[in-house]
Design a protein around this motif. Structure first.
Motif, short mmCIF file in Angstrom:
data_model
loop_
_atom_site.label_atom_id
_atom_site.label_comp_id
_atom_site.label_asym_id
_atom_site.label_seq_id
_atom_site.Cartn_x
_atom_site.Cartn_y
_atom_site.Cartn_z
N MET A 1 0.82 -1.21 0.00
CA MET A 1 0.00 0.00 0.00
C MET A 1 0.86 1.27 0.00
SD MET A 1 -3.15 0.26 -0.37
CE MET A 1 -3.23 -1.52 -0.29
N SER A 3 3.61 1.42 -1.60
CA SER A 3 4.43 1.36 -2.81
C SER A 3 4.41 2.69 -3.56
CB SER A 3 3.88 0.25 -3.71
OG SER A 3 4.24 0.50 -5.04
N THR A 5 5.64 2.99 -6.74
CA THR A 5 5.68 2.81 -8.18
C THR A 5 4.26 2.81 -8.69
OG1 THR A 5 5.72 0.46 -7.81
CG2 THR A 5 7.83 1.51 -8.24
N ALA A 6 4.01 3.59 -9.72
CA ALA A 6 2.65 3.71 -10.23
C ALA A 6 2.37 2.61 -11.23
CB ALA A 6 2.42 5.06 -10.87
N ALA A 7 2.24 1.40 -10.73
CA ALA A 7 1.95 0.30 -11.65
C ALA A 7 0.53 0.45 -12.17
CB ALA A 7 2.10 -1.02 -10.93
N SER A 9 -3.04 -0.96 -13.53
CA SER A 9 -3.72 -2.07 -12.90
C SER A 9 -3.73 -3.33 -13.76
CB SER A 9 -5.14 -1.65 -12.55
OG SER A 9 -5.71 -0.99 -13.64
N ARG A 141 -10.15 12.89 -7.37
CA ARG A 141 -10.60 11.51 -7.10
C ARG A 141 -12.12 11.41 -7.01
NH1 ARG A 141 -7.19 10.24 -2.89
NH2 ARG A 141 -5.54 9.83 -4.38
N ASN A 147 -8.79 7.94 -11.90
CA ASN A 147 -7.68 8.80 -12.30
C ASN A 147 -6.35 8.09 -12.13
OD1 ASN A 147 -7.13 9.03 -9.54
ND2 ASN A 147 -7.99 11.08 -9.37
#
Lengths: 614, 178
Positions: A1, A3, A5-7, A9, A141, A147
């Protein structure tokens, strides 16, 4: 949570090293092209300069320079609503993004597909209160369907593709992609849209067959049925509107529509009862109150539609079809809830309705249906939209008459016609008096009720349909909330017509003050209006003005005939109220009607609980 | 069937499996605050090797219609993979853990009695002593929320000084998985 890094989805991205690399801004534009983007509405600024530089060096995507970022989003909404495509917006970081928020919230409430690209400060400055930094994903959001903040160049192309997919599928809505400047400048791998399904986002579009059978069984038993349809039918595409007409004709049921759904069923069809809700027709609201079966398609039982919930359609069984499970049983419990795309749901109902061999299925009680139509006709005779217009030269123009004349003279125009509105009395009169026979030609802010929506929305529609007649029906209050867009219209030679009903007050506010606040007109007078004709002139538009009833037709004709952008001001009766009206906290059978209408049960007044509602 | 907005409120334990992306917790919490839903407790941690998926356990309170609405609204969030209403779907286990600091100095007289009583009760409740000084204990206790509440009530007169609770982690009994 935690993290950082903007992985994206979606799992298993291709190995980035094997993909072609280019500067992020170029990869972004290529992804937009893949998504069919032809027009971007935007406004430049520091953090998005790399994108503007890339836009400058290509011709596939056209950029429309608005005068305010809110207008960029409304223009994209008008573009999206009038074409069925996704509207695209490009704004800079900080104030660019925050200015866009109203537009995003508007698109969210009305389920309009928009992708808004926002610039962001470089990744290493995020969180440092850098110049023009705002927490855009945090702020947007609750104003977006979803977003993204792109923190790794390797995610850029995929995130853009996913944003468009999320915006246009399921219940459509606005999606923000926040783009730090270093991602736009540095090299990024390009990848085309992935064929793999999204790991978590999978809207259900096909209806459950057993539920369809259950629904049709109820429809066959109905004695006093009504279709209650809305924006979901329009979002499901023109095929869905055609299916609605087919089903209505096959069943012989009447149809009423929400504000957002106007045009999904032809207003000229005898089965159409007009709009329902707070300013809906008497016959539509009475039919909703008295019906024994309601078939709700692509609607959300909004408070402007239902009135007092505990008195909403008390005697009916309810069937609801919606693509968004959260729209079902939210405000009003229903008996049969079908999660599906409105078009797929209507097609399934129609097929099931026709599937029974003649004589095998219990047919509709034709006699009961005839009696129901007789009842509806008696409500129609109340003539709830009637108004009195004095015809003597110099007589003051009733706003309803102005819209009625516009409708009549417009009908003679051979061009495809799109109508946008602002928000307020003029919007309700437009909804009542204009007759929409086709979907996607009516652009209005329903859910959020955003004054200032109409002019930029008309602009977006005109960009998408350069040959069409596009009119923004406005009030002198609303239009000033985004009147700066006359500059954009001038720059791109867009012949939008602004048809302003000037009643010298914020009419809907004034009406509520008259009805609910003892006629204390606090701050609803607008006593220092600009000279709209001179203002038109200043922006290079044709300025027109009708002061009295004898001037009206001539002015409308001149407006329609002009190839230019037109600002047309119509001075209307400042005291006129918009009726019928279901006051807040009242039920569908407690409408206030204008003028004298003997024999119609009258409204008993608004209590404190009603006054507390909006 | 949900529907009666005057129906009594019930407690629901909802488990949500989500993509572990930045902001997902804010989306879930923002949904609850923005729409006026209750959060009684909320726990979250990655549950998959590689840390791609997280599980959020939410204890909430609402009418059956509101609980249905909460589940539907959670389902609208793009990174949400699966939702289970453990309370509605059958038998389940719900547990939480607490660290409980009790200050009860060693000594004779009443103080000493309190210290001994705290230890006796901890033993009866199967709370473990995980830190001890001559002035204090920290108990670690795992169990149903009601059991923790009962133990805390007993510790209050004995010198309860600080509580740290995890909130509820829950799971369906038997072979059923989210």
């Amino acid at each position: 949570m935690t993290s950082h890094t903007a992985a994206p989805s979606s799992a298993s991205p291709p190995e980035s090293s094997q993909l072609p690399q280019a500067p992020g801004a170029e990869v972004l534009l290529r992804a937009l092209k893949d998504q069919g983007v032809e027009v971007v509405f935007g406004y430049p600024g520091g953090s998005v300069l790399p994108i503007y530089d890339a836009l400058f060096q290509q011709n596939a995507i056209r950029h429309i320079l608005v005068r305010h970022e809110q207008a960029a989003v409304h223009a994209a909404e008008g573009y999206a609503r009038s074409t069925g495509k996704v509207g695209c917006v490009l704004v800079t970081s900080g104030p660019g993004a925050t200015n866009a928020v109203t537009g995003l919230a508007d698109a969210l409430m009305d389920s309009i597909p928009v992708v808004c690209l926002t610039g962001q400060v470089p990744t290493h400055l995020i969180g440092n209160d850098a110049f023009q930094e705002a927490d855009t994903t945090g702020i947007t959001r609750p104003a977006t369907k979803h977003n993204y903040l792109v923190k790794r160049a390797g995610d850029l192309a995929h995130v853009v593709h996913e944003a468009f997919y999320v915006a246009r599928t399921g219940r459509p809505g606005p999606v923000v992609v926040d783009l730090p400047k270093d991602i736009l400048i540095g090299p990024a791998p390009y990848e085309p849209p992935r064929a793999t399904p999204h790991p978590s986002y999978r809207p259900q579009t096909e209806p459950d067959a057993a539920l369809i059978a259950e629904a049709v069984a109820l429809m066959r038993q109905a004695r006093k049925p009504v279709f209650y349809t809305g924006g979901g039918v329009i979002n499901a595409g023109p095929e869905a509107a055609a299916l609605l007409a087919e089903l209505a004709h096959a069943t012989g049921f009447p149809v009423t529509s929400t504000l957002m759904g106007l045009g999904a069923f032809p207003a000229s069809d005898p089965a159409f009862l007009g709009m329902l809700g707070m300013h809906g027709t008497y016959e539509a609201n009475m039919a909703m109150y008295e019906c024994d079966l309601m078939v709700a398609v692509g609607v959300r039982f909004d408070d402007r539609v239902t009135g007092r919930l505990d008195a909403f359609s008390p005697g009916s069984r309810k069937i609801q079809i919606d693509i968004d499970p959260s729209s079902i049983n939210k405000n009003v419990p229903v008996d049969v809830s079908i999660i599906a795309d409105a078009g797929r749901g209507l097609a399934a109902l129609l097929e099931e309705w026709r599937s029974a061999p003649p004589g095998a299925a219990p047919g509709v009680d034709r006699e009961a249906l005839t009696a129901w139509w007789r009842q509806i006709d008696s409500w129609r005779k109340v003539d709830c939209l009637r108004f009195e217009q004095a015809r003597a030269p110099g007589a003051v123009i009733k706003p309803q008459y102005a819209i009625q004349r516009l409708a009549t003279l417009m009908a003679a125009d051979k061009r495809e016609t799109f109508i946008a509105t602002e928000v307020g009395q003029h919007q309700m009169w437009a909804a009542q008096f204009l007759k929409f026979d086709r979907p996607n030609h009516w652009l209005t802010s329903g859910g959020l009720g955003t004054m200032g929506y109409g002019l930029p929305a008309a602009m977006g529609a005109q960009i998408a349909h350069p040959e069409a007649l596009v009119i923004d029906i406005a009030g002198e209050g609303s239009i000033q909330m985004n009147i700066q867009e006359l500059g954009t219209l001038a720059q791109y030679h867009l012949p939008v017509k602004a048809f302003i009903l000037n009643n010298q007050s914020l009419g809907m506010v004034r009406q509520w003050q008259e009805l609910l606040h003892g006629g204390r007109y606090a701050e609803s007078r607008t006593t220092a209006e600009p000279d709209f004709v001179k203002l038109a002139d200043a922006y290079g538009a044709l300025g027109l003005r009708a002061r009295s009833v004898d001037e009206l037709d001539g002015v409308i004709r001149t407006m329609l005939e002009s190839p230019r952008m037109v600002v047309c001001e119509v001075a209307v009766d400042p005291a006129e109220n918009c009726f019928p009206m279901i006051p807040s906290g009242a039920a569908h059978n407690e409408m206030i009607l204008g003028g004298d209408r003997p024999g119609v049960p009258s409204f008993r007044g608004v209590g404190d609980p009603g006054r507390a509602l909006v | 069937m949900p529907g009666d907005s005057n129906a009594p409120e019930v407690t629901a334990i909802i488990a949500v499996l989500v993509d572990n992306e930045p902001g997902i917790l804010a989306r879930v919490v923002g949904l609850f605050s923005g729409r006026g839903y209750n959060i009684e407790s909320l726990t979250v941690a990655p549950v998959e090797e590689g840390g791609n998926l997280s599980r959020i356990n939410i204890v909430t309170l609402g009418t059956p219609m509101v609980i249905e609405q909460i589940k539907a609204q959670l389902g609208r969030l793009v990174p949400v993979r699966r939702i289970a209403d453990l309370t509605a779907e059958g038998p389940h286990i719900a547990r939480e853990m607490a660290l409980i600091k009790v200050i009860c100095p060693h000594g004779s007289g009443e103080a000493g009695l309190k210290r001994a009583e705290a230890l006796r009760l901890a033993d009866a409740f199967r709370a473990r002593v995980i830190d001890a000084t001559t002035e204090s204990f920290i108990f670690e206790m795992t169990g149903a929320t009601e059991k923790l509440d009962a133990f805390l009530d007993l510790m209050r007169p004995l010198g309860l000084a600080e509580i740290s609770r995890t909130g509820v982690a829950a799971m369906a009994r038997g072979t059923r998985v989210i």
